[in-house]
Design an enzyme around this catalytic site. Structure first.
Site, short mmCIF file in Angstrom:
data_model
loop_
_atom_site.label_atom_id
_atom_site.label_comp_id
_atom_site.label_asym_id
_atom_site.label_seq_id
_atom_site.Cartn_x
_atom_site.Cartn_y
_atom_site.Cartn_z
N SER A 15 41.10 32.42 35.97
CA SER A 15 39.44 32.67 35.73
C SER A 15 39.44 34.34 36.11
O SER A 15 40.30 35.01 36.66
CB SER A 15 38.78 31.94 36.70
OG SER A 15 38.97 32.00 37.78
N LEU A 17 39.09 38.18 37.03
CA LEU A 17 39.84 39.23 36.33
C LEU A 17 41.30 38.98 35.68
O LEU A 17 41.52 39.38 34.82
CB LEU A 17 40.09 40.41 37.54
CG LEU A 17 39.06 40.86 38.17
CD1 LEU A 17 39.50 41.81 39.25
CD2 LEU A 17 37.86 41.43 37.16
N VAL A 60 50.60 31.70 46.02
CA VAL A 60 51.48 32.76 46.02
C VAL A 60 52.05 33.15 47.38
O VAL A 60 52.62 33.92 47.34
CB VAL A 60 50.28 34.06 45.71
CG1 VAL A 60 50.01 33.92 44.02
CG2 VAL A 60 49.37 34.21 46.53
N SER A 148 40.99 47.01 45.83
CA SER A 148 39.45 46.80 45.74
C SER A 148 38.96 48.10 46.20
O SER A 148 39.67 48.80 47.26
CB SER A 148 38.76 45.85 46.65
OG SER A 148 37.69 45.90 46.94
N TYR A 161 39.04 41.49 54.65
CA TYR A 161 39.24 41.95 53.15
C TYR A 161 39.71 43.32 52.95
O TYR A 161 40.65 43.64 52.17
CB TYR A 161 37.95 41.45 52.58
CG TYR A 161 37.70 41.66 50.92
CD1 TYR A 161 38.75 41.00 50.33
CD2 TYR A 161 37.29 42.95 50.27
CE1 TYR A 161 38.80 41.18 48.75
CE2 TYR A 161 37.38 43.00 49.15
CZ TYR A 161 38.15 42.25 48.26
OH TYR A 161 38.12 42.35 46.92
N PHE A 194 32.62 43.73 40.45
CA PHE A 194 32.54 43.24 39.14
C PHE A 194 32.13 41.81 38.96
O PHE A 194 32.05 41.25 39.95
CB PHE A 194 34.39 42.86 38.82
CG PHE A 194 34.81 44.12 38.03
CD1 PHE A 194 35.20 44.10 36.70
CD2 PHE A 194 34.71 45.49 38.82
CE1 PHE A 194 35.67 45.24 36.08
CE2 PHE A 194 35.11 46.69 38.10
CZ PHE A 194 35.68 46.55 36.78
#
Length: 255
Positions: A15, A17, A60, A148, A161, A194
């Site tokens: 889903s 990007l 991952v 980002s 983040y 986004f």
């Protein structure tokens, strides 16, 4: 690198990007392995796209799962031409808030998924790429990471983040330099604000207000715009060792 008949592994590909990038790659004639922890969404997307796509459940941060995803790409297309890392999470918390110090476990998890997870995929994909023949341009593969604008303009409450994404930016050039001798390019895209699943829980008014923060176009970015840049980067051999801001000229305020 020509997209047609290439094989690309996309993490976080179910889903957002990643999903938009998977669709764009298949439309361009590529074969794609969708690697994600969201099994239902991943299987649905693969079924929709048919033989050109395969879903592999992938955390991952797990070495065995990551290796399985890379092997699946090699099996699907006979080689792995590209890795696009889109898997990631957002953690929002002040270092010291009303409830006390930042939860260390959530900080660690953010770094583990966004930074270490990206590197885990890179090292395994690059090893497979180095073992395969180069194309006519001398390329053996292309790696594209997702950072980002928070890596540069991190806001209050984004310490975890921003740190994770700054790490992604920071390893781009060293990896590009290391892999240059074997014809593997490494790039990073740093999106601004986004339309992604991370925004889904916000009220429409809040989404519009966030979009208005972008100088031009004054809206949230569309996943298809990220996908278009990723596809271009795969095909443009001169792009290497760079982080590209895709942000409509936004610079995040402190809060």
């Amino acid at each position: 690198m020509k997209l047609s008949n290439s094989t690309v592994l996309v993490t976080g590909g179910s889903s957002g990007l990643g999903g938009a990038t998977v669709r764009a790659l298949v439309e361009a004639g590529a074969k794609v392995v969708i690697a994600d922890v969201n099994i239902a969404a991943g299987e649905a997307l693969a079924a929709e796209l048919g033989d050109a796509a395969r879903f592999v459940p992938t955390d991952v941060t797990d070495e065995a799962a990551a290796r399985t995803a890379v092997d699946a790409a090699v099996t699907l297309g006979g080689r792995i031409d590209g890795l696009i890392n889109c898997a990631g999470i957002v953690v929002a918390s002040k270092a010291v808030g009303r409830q006390g110090p930042h939860d260390l476990a959530s900080f660690t998890r953010c770094i583990q998924i966004n930074l270490i997870g990206s590197f885990n995929m890179i090292r395994l994909a690059a090893a497979a790429m180095q073992a395969q023949d180069a194309n006519d341009a001398g390329e053996r593969g292309v790696i594209i990471n997702t950072a980002s604008v928070a890596a540069y303009d991190g806001q209050i409450g984004q310490a975890a983040y921003a740190a994770s994404k700054a790490g992604v930016v920071g390893m781009t050039l060293p990896l590009a330099r290391e892999f240059a001798k074997t014809g593997i390019r490494v790039l990073t895209i740093a999106p601004g604000l986004f339309e992604t699943p991370m925004m889904d829980d916000l009220p429409e008014a809040a989404r519009e207000a966030l979009g208005q923060m972008t100088p031009f176009p004054a809206r949230l970015g569309k996943p298809q715009e990220f996908a278009a840049l990723a596809c271009h980067a795969l095909g443009n051999t001169m792009l290497n060792g760079e982080t590209i801001r895709l942000d409509g000229a936004i610079r995040l305020p402190p809060k």
